[in-house]
Scaffold this motif. Structure first.
Motif, PDB file in Angstrom:
ATOM      1  N   GLU A  35       0.855  -1.181   0.000  1.00 26.76           N
ATOM      2  CA  GLU A  35       0.000   0.000   0.000  1.00 26.76           C
ATOM      3  C   GLU A  35       0.894   1.234   0.000  1.00 26.76           C
ATOM      4  N   ALA A  36       0.540   2.217  -0.798  1.00 24.73           N
ATOM      5  CA  ALA A  36       1.323   3.451  -0.869  1.00 24.73           C
ATOM      6  C   ALA A  36       1.374   4.134   0.490  1.00 24.73           C
ATOM      7  N   ILE A  37       2.503   4.766   0.778  1.00 23.02           N
ATOM      8  CA  ILE A  37       2.652   5.545   2.003  1.00 23.02           C
ATOM      9  C   ILE A  37       2.747   7.016   1.594  1.00 23.02           C
ATOM     10  N   PRO A  38       1.622   7.724   1.670  1.00 22.33           N
ATOM     11  CA  PRO A  38       1.610   9.119   1.226  1.00 22.33           C
ATOM     12  C   PRO A  38       2.209  10.061   2.266  1.00 22.33           C
ATOM     13  N   TYR A  39       2.803  11.133   1.781  1.00 23.11           N
ATOM     14  CA  TYR A  39       3.289  12.248   2.587  1.00 23.11           C
ATOM     15  C   TYR A  39       4.326  11.847   3.638  1.00 23.11           C
ATOM     16  N   ALA A  40       5.160  10.860   3.310  1.00 22.30           N
ATOM     17  CA  ALA A  40       6.263  10.443   4.176  1.00 22.30           C
ATOM     18  C   ALA A  40       7.525  11.196   3.768  1.00 22.30           C
TER      19      ALA A  40
END
Length: 70
Positions: A35-40
């Motif tokens: 799953e994508a990890i946004p805004y890291a």
């Protein structure tokens, strides 16, 4: 809820390309479940002394792009 992750060196899925002596490092940050990890935060550090070379943030899809690397 997404965990905040400090990424010091991400090479999995990264692509290096050359543009007039400037390098671009791109990739996608994802969890173990893909799953994508946004805004890291993504950080590129020098291996010799761990000094910060570049810091960027992933977009909403977990993609990052480090521009202007020499």
């Amino acid at each position: 809820m997404y965990k905040f992750i400090l990424v010091t060196l991400v090479l999995i899925g990264a692509t290096l390309s050359s543009e007039a002596q400037n390098l671009i490092l791109t990739g996608r940050l994802s969890s173990e479940n893909n799953e994508a990890i946004p805004y890291a935060t993504v950080m590129l550090l020098k291996a010799a002394d761990s000094s910060v070379v570049k810091v960027e943030m992933t977009d909403g899809n977990g993609n990052y792009r480090l521009l202007g690397l020499n």
